[in-house]
Scaffold this motif. Structure first.
Motif, PDB file in Angstrom:
ATOM      1  N   GLY A 152       0.792  -1.232   0.000  1.00 58.93           N
ATOM      2  CA  GLY A 152       0.000   0.000   0.000  1.00 58.93           C
ATOM      3  C   GLY A 152       0.822   1.279   0.000  1.00 58.93           C
ATOM      4  O   GLY A 152       0.466   2.252  -0.670  1.00 58.93           O
ATOM      5  N   ASP A 153       1.934   1.294   0.750  1.00 63.14           N
ATOM      6  CA  ASP A 153       2.701   2.540   0.820  1.00 63.14           C
ATOM      7  C   ASP A 153       3.473   2.832  -0.466  1.00 63.14           C
ATOM      8  O   ASP A 153       3.870   3.965  -0.710  1.00 63.14           O
ATOM      9  CB  ASP A 153       3.631   2.577   2.044  1.00 63.14           C
ATOM     10  N   ASP A 154       3.622   1.796  -1.302  1.00 58.54           N
ATOM     11  CA  ASP A 154       4.327   1.994  -2.569  1.00 58.54           C
ATOM     12  C   ASP A 154       3.495   2.768  -3.591  1.00 58.54           C
ATOM     13  O   ASP A 154       4.031   3.207  -4.610  1.00 58.54           O
ATOM     14  CB  ASP A 154       4.727   0.641  -3.172  1.00 58.54           C
ATOM     15  N   ILE A 155       2.197   2.933  -3.328  1.00 64.64           N
ATOM     16  CA  ILE A 155       1.359   3.725  -4.244  1.00 64.64           C
ATOM     17  C   ILE A 155       1.913   5.143  -4.348  1.00 64.64           C
ATOM     18  O   ILE A 155       1.784   5.793  -5.376  1.00 64.64           O
ATOM     19  CB  ILE A 155      -0.104   3.771  -3.731  1.00 64.64           C
ATOM     20  N   PHE A 156       2.545   5.614  -3.267  1.00 66.90           N
ATOM     21  CA  PHE A 156       2.985   7.011  -3.223  1.00 66.90           C
ATOM     22  C   PHE A 156       4.496   7.162  -3.409  1.00 66.90           C
ATOM     23  O   PHE A 156       5.064   8.194  -3.081  1.00 66.90           O
ATOM     24  CB  PHE A 156       2.535   7.647  -1.903  1.00 66.90           C
TER      25      PHE A 156
ATOM     26  N   ALA B 118      -8.224   2.126  -0.683  1.00 69.30           N
ATOM     27  CA  ALA B 118      -6.867   2.711  -0.646  1.00 69.30           C
ATOM     28  C   ALA B 118      -6.932   4.204  -0.976  1.00 69.30           C
ATOM     29  O   ALA B 118      -6.325   5.036  -0.303  1.00 69.30           O
ATOM     30  CB  ALA B 118      -5.949   1.989  -1.629  1.00 69.30           C
TER      31      ALA B 118
ATOM     32  N   SER C  30      -8.932   6.070   1.884  1.00 66.17           N
ATOM     33  CA  SER C  30      -8.261   6.156   3.183  1.00 66.17           C
ATOM     34  C   SER C  30      -7.060   7.100   3.090  1.00 66.17           C
ATOM     35  O   SER C  30      -6.791   7.838   4.037  1.00 66.17           O
ATOM     36  CB  SER C  30      -7.898   4.782   3.745  1.00 66.17           C
ATOM     37  N   SER C  31      -6.391   7.139   1.933  1.00 64.02           N
ATOM     38  CA  SER C  31      -5.295   8.109   1.823  1.00 64.02           C
ATOM     39  C   SER C  31      -5.849   9.531   1.733  1.00 64.02           C
ATOM     40  O   SER C  31      -5.273  10.455   2.302  1.00 64.02           O
ATOM     41  CB  SER C  31      -4.365   7.760   0.670  1.00 64.02           C
TER      42      SER C  31
ATOM     43  N   LEU D 232      -6.522  10.517   5.265  1.00 64.94           N
ATOM     44  CA  LEU D 232      -5.333  10.940   5.994  1.00 64.94           C
ATOM     45  C   LEU D 232      -4.888  12.325   5.537  1.00 64.94           C
ATOM     46  O   LEU D 232      -4.439  13.128   6.353  1.00 64.94           O
ATOM     47  CB  LEU D 232      -4.198   9.935   5.842  1.00 64.94           C
TER      48      LEU D 232
ATOM     49  N   SER E 123      -1.465   2.237   2.806  1.00 66.11           N
ATOM     50  CA  SER E 123      -1.564   3.367   1.879  1.00 66.11           C
ATOM     51  C   SER E 123      -1.696   4.666   2.655  1.00 66.11           C
ATOM     52  O   SER E 123      -1.148   5.691   2.238  1.00 66.11           O
ATOM     53  CB  SER E 123      -2.676   3.169   0.843  1.00 66.11           C
ATOM     54  N   SER E 124      -2.348   4.647   3.815  1.00 67.69           N
ATOM     55  CA  SER E 124      -2.401   5.888   4.585  1.00 67.69           C
ATOM     56  C   SER E 124      -1.036   6.188   5.207  1.00 67.69           C
ATOM     57  O   SER E 124      -0.622   7.347   5.282  1.00 67.69           O
ATOM     58  CB  SER E 124      -3.524   5.845   5.629  1.00 67.69           C
TER      59      SER E 124
ATOM     60  N   GLY F  11       1.681   5.450   3.703  1.00 66.69           N
ATOM     61  CA  GLY F  11       2.411   5.955   2.530  1.00 66.69           C
ATOM     62  C   GLY F  11       2.150   7.431   2.316  1.00 66.69           C
ATOM     63  O   GLY F  11       3.075   8.200   2.042  1.00 66.69           O
ATOM     64  N   LEU F  12       0.887   7.833   2.475  1.00 76.38           N
ATOM     65  CA  LEU F  12       0.571   9.245   2.305  1.00 76.38           C
ATOM     66  C   LEU F  12       1.181  10.077   3.436  1.00 76.38           C
ATOM     67  O   LEU F  12       1.656  11.194   3.216  1.00 76.38           O
ATOM     68  CB  LEU F  12      -0.936   9.489   2.227  1.00 76.38           C
ATOM     69  N   ALA F  13       1.208   9.523   4.643  1.00 75.25           N
ATOM     70  CA  ALA F  13       1.834  10.224   5.766  1.00 75.25           C
ATOM     71  C   ALA F  13       3.317  10.463   5.483  1.00 75.25           C
ATOM     72  O   ALA F  13       3.831  11.563   5.697  1.00 75.25           O
ATOM     73  CB  ALA F  13       1.650   9.420   7.053  1.00 75.25           C
ATOM     74  N   LYS F  14       3.979   9.440   4.964  1.00 73.27           N
ATOM     75  CA  LYS F  14       5.402   9.583   4.611  1.00 73.27           C
ATOM     76  C   LYS F  14       5.591  10.639   3.528  1.00 73.27           C
ATOM     77  O   LYS F  14       6.549  11.400   3.554  1.00 73.27           O
ATOM     78  CB  LYS F  14       5.966   8.241   4.111  1.00 73.27           C
TER      79      LYS F  14
END
Lengths: 341, 341
Positions: free
Chosen positions: A217-221, A238, A241-242, A245, B241-242, B244-247
Motif C-alpha cells: 500500500g505505501d508503494d502507491i505514493f 486505498a 483512506s489516503s 489521511l 496506503s495511509s 504511505g501518504l503520511a510519509k
C-alpha cells in the motif's frame, strides 16, 4: 488543428450547473481547437453563454435534456427510467461518434452503469475500471486502478487492468515500458489471496508488459511502479483512506495553527510552505478518473469538484481524446492476447 | 499490585536485540508491578542487564533460545524447523500460563502462524485478526481490524471481528457501547461485494452490538465509528496506503523546507508546528497491533520500530494483560452467539 468534440454533463455534481458551467466556459475560452456539447437544461445553460464571443459560441452546441440523474438515484433506476437525462445523453453522443469523450461529475454508480450499458467494453476486456493518477514523493506519476468500478475482480480482470493501465501510463508519460505492479499485502510470493496469486502468474507469463511483481500500500505514493493494479473494492478503499489521511493533515495544520498567538504567527509565516503541502495532497489536484476499457472515453469528476477541479477533468478528457486511448488499449490487448496463444 | 508477566522476543525486528533491549529495560525500570521474561540469546541479553538494580533484576527472567526466526523465513519453515526460536518460546510461555502476554517485532507471517498454531482461537472465533488504533481528526480512538492476519474473510469472520473490535474498544476507551462499522466502497445498501453485504445482515440481526452500518475509507480517520471492520487484505492496504501518504507529507515538508533560504527560515520557525503534525501522522506513534481472537495475548510491533515505538508495544501488552482481553472476548462472543439462537 484538432476537430475533436467533448460532451459535458452540465447537471451532475454536488454544486449544480453553475460550477460545471464555469469550468465549461473556461475550457471553451482556452481551447479553440475543441468543440463542446453541453448537455442539460437549456434554461440553466443559455444565460451563462452571453459572455462568449461569436467565434467561441460557434464551437458550442447545447442539447436540452429534460431529466437529471440525482446523486441518490439507484443505477438501475437511472438506466431504466431516465432515458433523457443529461448524463445519458453525454454518453450516447460518444457512442454515436458525435463526441470523442464525455465528462460528468454526477452519481458514480449511475455513470458506470450507463457507460457500461451504452458503450460496451472493448474486445478482450471483461469489465471497465476507474483509473487515476496519485501524488508521489518524487513528482512522478503513478496510475492506480481500479478505484471502484468493479468490486468483484477475477485474476483475468486484474490482468486486463494491468494492460489498460500500461497503455494509459505509456501514453500520458511517454514511457514506452511502464512498470506494472500488483497491489498486495506483502512482496513475497506466498502473500496474498487466490485472485492476486493467479493474476501474478498471468502477468509473469505475458509478453509485452513490464511486470515487476507485488507492491504494498505505501508503494502507491513512491516511485516503485508506474501502474498499480488492484480490485475495485481495495482500490477504492486505498484511495479514500489516503484522502482521509490527507484531510487529517490539513485539519491538523488548521487546528494547530489556531491554538495560540505563537502558533498563529508560526502558521502565518509558514503559510506558503503549508499551502504547497496542502496542494500536494489535496485530492482536487488529482480530479478526473477515467473509465477505461470501454469503446469510448468517459471521465468521472469528483461529485464535490470545484470549477477548477472540474476543469482539470475536462482537460483530461481532451488529452485522452487526442491520444485515442480506447484504440490504443484495443490494439495492446489484441497483441498481448495473441502472444499468449 | 499486579503480578502479571510479559514475555518479550528480544531477537525480532529489523534493528536487532539492542533496540528491543533498550525498550525492555525501560519497561522493567518504569513498571515495578510487572515481571518480564526475556527470550533470546543469553550472550546478547546478559551484558545489557548490568544497569538494573537488584530489585529490578529480581523481576526478570532470561530464557536462552538457540534459534532466531529471520525476517525472510517462510512461516511454515519457522513453525516446523525452528522449535527453539525466541519468538516461539515467548508464545509458548503464554500458552503454558507462565506469561500473560507476549510481544515480538519479528517476521509477521511467522508470528501469526506460530501464535495461531500454539495458542488456538477462542470458542466461536474462526480466525484471529490484527487490530490497531488509527489517528483521527478529533483525537478520538478508531480501532481498525483486520490489518492483515487473514486475507480471505467470510462474512461470519467479519462479524466475529466486529464483536472482538467492540470488546477491545470498550475496554480501552471505557465506552460501553462503541459504534461498529463495516468498511465499504459506499454507504448505500447496494454497495459492496457479497461478503460485506451478508456480513451487514449478520450485524443487523445481532443483539448487544452497536452496529452503525457502512463507512468509507476516509471515515477511518474521522469520528464516524469507534471500530471499523474489514478483511485482512483491504485492511492491510488501507493501513499501508495511509502510512504511505503520511510519509509523502513528511518528505514534502522536508523537501520544501530545504528549497531556498526563505523556505528554510519558514520551516525553522514553523518547526514545532510541523513536528506536531508529524507526530500525529507518524505510524510509530501507533505501534503495537494486537492479535485478537486467540486464547492469549500476542502483540506485534512494527519490524522497524525504534526503542520508543517498541516500548509502546510493551505498554499495550501490559494494558491488555490487565484488562484480560481474551476472557472478555470469550464472554462477549458467547453472549452474542447465544442471543442468535
Amino acid at each position: 488543428m484538432s476537430d475533436l468534440t467533448i460532451a459535458l454533463d452540465i447537471m451532475g455534481g454536488d454544486h449544480g450547473p453553475p460550477v460545471i458551467l464555469t469550468a465549461a466556459l473556461k475550457a471553451i475560452q482556452l481551447h479553440s481547437d475543441f468543440h463542446f456539447i453541453l448537455c442539460g437544461q437549456r434554461q440553466a445553460i443559455e444565460p451563462a453563454l452571453a459572455i462568449l464571443t461569436a467565434q467561441q459560441r460557434s464551437r458550442l452546441t447545447v442539447i436540452h435534456c429534460d431529466e437529471v440523474v440525482e446523486m441518490g438515484d439507484a443505477p438501475a433506476h437511472a438506466l431504466r427510467n431516465k432515458k433523457s437525462s443529461s448524463m445519458r445523453k453525454a454518453i450516447e453522443l460518444v457512442e454515436e461518434g458525435k463526441a470523442d469523450a464525455c465528462v460528468s461529475a454526477g452519481n458514480t454508480g449511475a455513470l458506470l452503469t450507463l457507460a457500461y450499458y451504452i458503450l460496451k467494453t472493448l474486445p478482450g476486456i471483461d469489465r471497465p475500471a476507474l483509473i487515476s493518477v496519485m501524488p508521489t514523493t518524487s513528482h512522478h506519476k503513478v496510475f492506480l486502478l481500479d478505484l471502484g468500478a468493479n468490486v468483484n475482480c477475477t485474476s483475468e480482470i486484474l490482468f486486463q487492468y494491468g494492460v489498460m493501465g500500461s497503455v494509459m501510463a505509456s501514453q500520458v508519460t511517454g514511457n514506452a515500458s511502464p512498470r506494472v505492479a500488483l497491489l498486495n499485502v506483502g512482496e513475497e510470493d506466498i502473500k496474498g489471496n487466490a485472485q492476486v496469486k493467479y493474476a501474478d502468474q498471468l502477468f509473469r507469463n505475458a509478453k509485452g508488459l513490464n511486470y515487476i511483481g507485488y507492491v504494498e500500500g505505501d508503494d502507491i505514493f513512491t516511485d516503485h511502479a508506474d501502474v498499480v493494479v488492484t480490485d475495485g473494492f481495495t482500490g477504492n478503499i486505498a484511495l479514500k483512506s489516503s484522502e482521509g489521511l490527507a484531510k487529517l493533515v490539513i485539519n491538523e495544520v488548521k487546528r494547530q495553527s489556531q491554538m495560540n498567538l505563537m502558533t498563529r504567527l508560526m502558521a502565518r509565516i509558514a503559510l506558503p510552505l503549508l499551502k504547497t503541502i496542502y496542494n500536494r495532497v489535496n485530492p482536487d489536484q488529482y480530479n478526473g478518473a477515467s473509465l477505461l476499457g470501454l469503446r469510448g472515453i468517459v471521465i468521472k469528476s469528483h461529485g464535490n469538484a470545484s470549477a477548477e477541479a472540474f476543469y482539470y477533468a475536462i482537460c483530461q478528457a481532451m488529452q485522452e481524446a487526442k491520444m485515442r486511448i480506447p484504440e490504443k488499449i484495443k490494439s495492446k490487448i489484441e497483441t498481448v492476447l495473441l502472444e499468449q496463444l
